[in-house]
Design an enzyme around this catalytic site. Structure first.
Site, short mmCIF file in Angstrom:
data_model
loop_
_atom_site.label_atom_id
_atom_site.label_comp_id
_atom_site.label_asym_id
_atom_site.label_seq_id
_atom_site.Cartn_x
_atom_site.Cartn_y
_atom_site.Cartn_z
N LYS A 231 -0.17 5.26 -6.17
CA LYS A 231 -1.25 5.35 -7.26
C LYS A 231 -1.94 6.62 -7.08
O LYS A 231 -2.31 7.40 -8.15
CB LYS A 231 -2.13 4.09 -7.10
CG LYS A 231 -3.28 4.09 -8.05
CD LYS A 231 -4.17 3.02 -7.52
CE LYS A 231 -5.01 3.40 -6.29
NZ LYS A 231 -5.93 2.52 -5.80
N GLU B 100 -7.79 2.23 -12.94
CA GLU B 100 -7.08 3.32 -12.61
C GLU B 100 -5.79 3.33 -13.39
O GLU B 100 -5.69 5.01 -13.71
CB GLU B 100 -6.47 2.89 -11.10
CG GLU B 100 -7.94 2.65 -10.17
CD GLU B 100 -7.47 2.21 -8.84
OE1 GLU B 100 -8.35 2.51 -7.92
OE2 GLU B 100 -6.15 1.51 -8.41
N CYS C 101 0.69 -1.19 0.06
CA CYS C 101 -0.08 0.09 -0.23
C CYS C 101 0.75 1.21 0.18
O CYS C 101 0.64 2.21 -0.77
CB CYS C 101 -0.89 0.08 1.15
SG CYS C 101 -2.09 1.27 1.39
N TYR D 146 -9.88 -2.93 -10.66
CA TYR D 146 -9.77 -1.67 -10.32
C TYR D 146 -8.24 -1.22 -10.68
O TYR D 146 -8.26 0.00 -10.92
CB TYR D 146 -10.02 -1.37 -8.94
CG TYR D 146 -9.03 -2.28 -7.96
CD1 TYR D 146 -7.97 -1.41 -7.32
CD2 TYR D 146 -9.21 -3.44 -7.62
CE1 TYR D 146 -6.83 -1.96 -6.48
CE2 TYR D 146 -8.33 -3.81 -6.50
CZ TYR D 146 -7.20 -3.34 -6.27
OH TYR D 146 -6.22 -3.92 -5.32
N HIS E 195 -26.24 22.19 0.73
CA HIS E 195 -26.47 22.81 -0.49
C HIS E 195 -25.57 24.05 -0.68
O HIS E 195 -25.33 24.53 0.23
CB HIS E 195 -27.93 23.14 -0.66
CG HIS E 195 -28.26 23.70 -1.77
ND1 HIS E 195 -28.67 22.80 -3.04
CD2 HIS E 195 -28.37 24.96 -2.26
CE1 HIS E 195 -29.12 23.59 -3.85
NE2 HIS E 195 -28.78 24.91 -3.46
N CYS F 214 -1.55 1.79 -2.93
CA CYS F 214 -2.59 2.64 -2.72
C CYS F 214 -2.04 4.42 -2.81
O CYS F 214 -2.48 5.16 -3.49
CB CYS F 214 -3.40 2.59 -1.24
SG CYS F 214 -3.48 0.99 -0.93
N GLU G 267 -25.78 15.72 -1.19
CA GLU G 267 -27.08 16.03 -0.74
C GLU G 267 -28.03 15.05 -1.52
O GLU G 267 -29.36 14.96 -1.19
CB GLU G 267 -27.62 17.61 -0.89
CG GLU G 267 -27.63 18.02 -2.21
CD GLU G 267 -28.15 19.49 -2.21
OE1 GLU G 267 -29.25 20.05 -1.58
OE2 GLU G 267 -27.50 20.42 -3.01
#
Length: 498
Positions: A79, A215, A71, A211, A470, A76, A475
């Site tokens: 990347k 990616e 990682c 993935y 908002h 991770c 939302e």
């Protein structure tokens, strides 16, 4: 410090005579995310802990690794740094519509970003070492293997071998990227090399639909490369919600990536122009780089597990029970080497539960329900809970599906034609939210909060009663009032071959 230890499945009181027979209470093989977490937490509970890890290098092998693991060093973190770098390409394009005078020619310095990436992983490697030291964990640099139920052998860099006894041994050696077994495979690279290329490829072919594949396709395309993505199914990201997979595919194409569904590579040939890719349809594509993103294999080959009697499955993954314990009572395993749910935060959870159970007097088991995850394509996909297909497959009753597809506010000014899509899967009888998905900017940041709600068992009514922020994309998750469709439990076959 008084403490309790797990002894043959039962918590035993400290000061037992047999504990003095061991050099360590715990010895960990592998200093990645799960191993470091388990070592630190066990030490904090008062255990005497040793840990070993292979010498550092950005590109791994059977004898090279580094404290921090996949990682931090070649997964991770680097990347995500490259994803950030690639995202600025589209941001600069959009900036013109917001009044920024951006020159037509924008230069990108790959080597500068690469150096920044390397600096960061070196920094994190040092931090992980300090974390271990500060916790009182003894770190050994070298290759570890198990030579007995309570004995570990560490081969140091100079070839000398050290032997240590331990009450408990924890395997946390992770996994490594694999090359597809096709002619010319040596001409391809894996994700390890992709994170450390000396030159940015102008033409890239990516094989795989997971993935990692999408990616890197997004990264290279965002930096201006021509990218062809080849995958076996009709859509990429098998295992994710089919509707969201289609959204990702549409976005990848919209960003200029050439998709080749139901396609694989038959052969790679070195040529003067580059690497010639021959597909199973007879198509030829010439590339500077071919990335195999076709899976990872557990790092167990050199651990001597068979001789010790530790069981592994057909992929080489260590078999463990719900407490991460192997069939040998003194030997445990966490993280990708067990091939359960291969995510860094899950390895951390497993390492934490191990330490609490074995040394903290707080027996606990990893909970794999409602674990959120993200695919850092551009824009990203993030999910938590059940997909629509999984919810149907459970067959406990009808489900309600709520969806929202809209142009994000920032795109209304920039003119970018890329919709954000959100989805909630709800149990029709109880109104409990079973799953949530989002593909769009900041999806992972939003989904982490949604994951808390699902973990607490939130209902659709509770979502609806929550006041939104908002203006924001987030939302939309609390304003989806109308049911998109109702799916009867037995009305459809959820299994897909897409």
């Amino acid at each position: 410090m008084a403490r309790k230890m797990l002894n043959d499945g039962e918590l035993s009181q400290p000061n037992q005579e047999e504990q003095t027979h061991f050099d360590f209470d715990l010895f960990v093989i592998g200093a990645g995310s799960g191993g470091v977490r388990a070592a630190r937490f066990s030490a904090n509970f008062g255990a005497k802990v040793g840990i070993c890890e292979l010498p550092f290098h950005p590109i791994s092998s059977e004898v090279i690794g580094g404290v921090g693991g996949t990682c931090v060093i070649r997964g991770c973190v680097p990347k995500k740094i490259l994803v950030y770098g690639a995202s600025f390409g589209g941001e600069l394009e959009d900036a013109r519509s917001y009044g920024w005078e951006v020159h037509e020619k924008i230069d990108f310095d790959w080597k500068k970003l690469l150096q920044k990436k390397t600096d960061e992983i070196l920094r994190l490697n040092g931090i992980y070492k300090r974390l271990l030291s500060n916790a009182g964990v003894k770190l050994y640099e070298g290759e570890g293997k198990i030579v007995g139920p309570n004995e570990v052998e560490v081969t140091q860099l100079d070839g000398t071998k050290l032997s240590y006894s331990a009450k408990h041994i924890l395997i946390a050696t992770g996994s490594r990227a694999q090359r597809a077994p096709i002619p010319g495979q040596e001409l391809a690279i894996t994700s390890d090399e992709a994170l450390s290329l000396e030159e940015l490829p102008k033409r890239a072919v990516v094989l795989g639909g997971g993935y990692i594949a999408v990616e890197f396709a997004s990264i290279w395309r965002g930096m201006g490369s021509t990218v062809d993505l080849l995958f076996r199914k009709e859509l990429p990201l098998r295992g994710f919600d089919d509707e969201m997979r289609a959204v990702v595919a549409r976005n990848l194409e919209g960003r200029g990536i050439n998709l080749h569904p139901r396609t694989t590579i038959k052969e790679l040939i070195k040529s003067e122009e580059g690497v010639k890719v021959i597909t199973d349809h007879g198509e030829e594509i010439v590339a500077d780089v071919v990335l195999f993103a076709t899976g990872r294999a557990p790092n167990t080959k050199r651990l001597n597990l068979k001789a010790v009697g530790v069981e592994v499955d057909q992929t080489g993954a260590v078999k463990v029970d719900e407490n991460s314990r192997t069939n040998v009572p003194s030997i445990w395993a966490v993280g990708d080497v067990t091939n359960r749910m291969n995510l860094t935060p899950v390895a951390l959870m497993e390492g934490t539960c191990f330490a609490k159970t074995v040394f903290g007097g707080q027996p606990c088991k990893p909970d794999y329900r409602d674990v959120p995850c993200a695919v850092f394509c551009i824009p990203p996909l993030s999910v938590v809970g059940l997909s629509e297909e999984q919810a149907i497959e459970q067959g406990k009753g009808d489900i309600l599906v709520f969806t929202s597809s809209f142009n994000p506010m920032r795109n209304t000014i920039s003119g970018r034609q890329e919709k954000t899509v959100m989805k909630l899967v709800v149990d029709a009888e109880t109104e409990k939210v079973l799953g949530a998905s989002m593909c769009g900017p900041e999806a992972p940041e939003i989904m982490q909060g949604i994951a808390v709600a699902l973990k607490c068992g939130a209902t659709k009514a509770q979502f609806d009663s929550t006041v939104g922020i908002h203006p924001s994309s987030a939302e939309e998750f609390v304003t989806m009032r109308s049911v998109t469709r109702r799916v009867a439990a037995a009305s459809s076959n959820p299994k897909t071959n897409l």
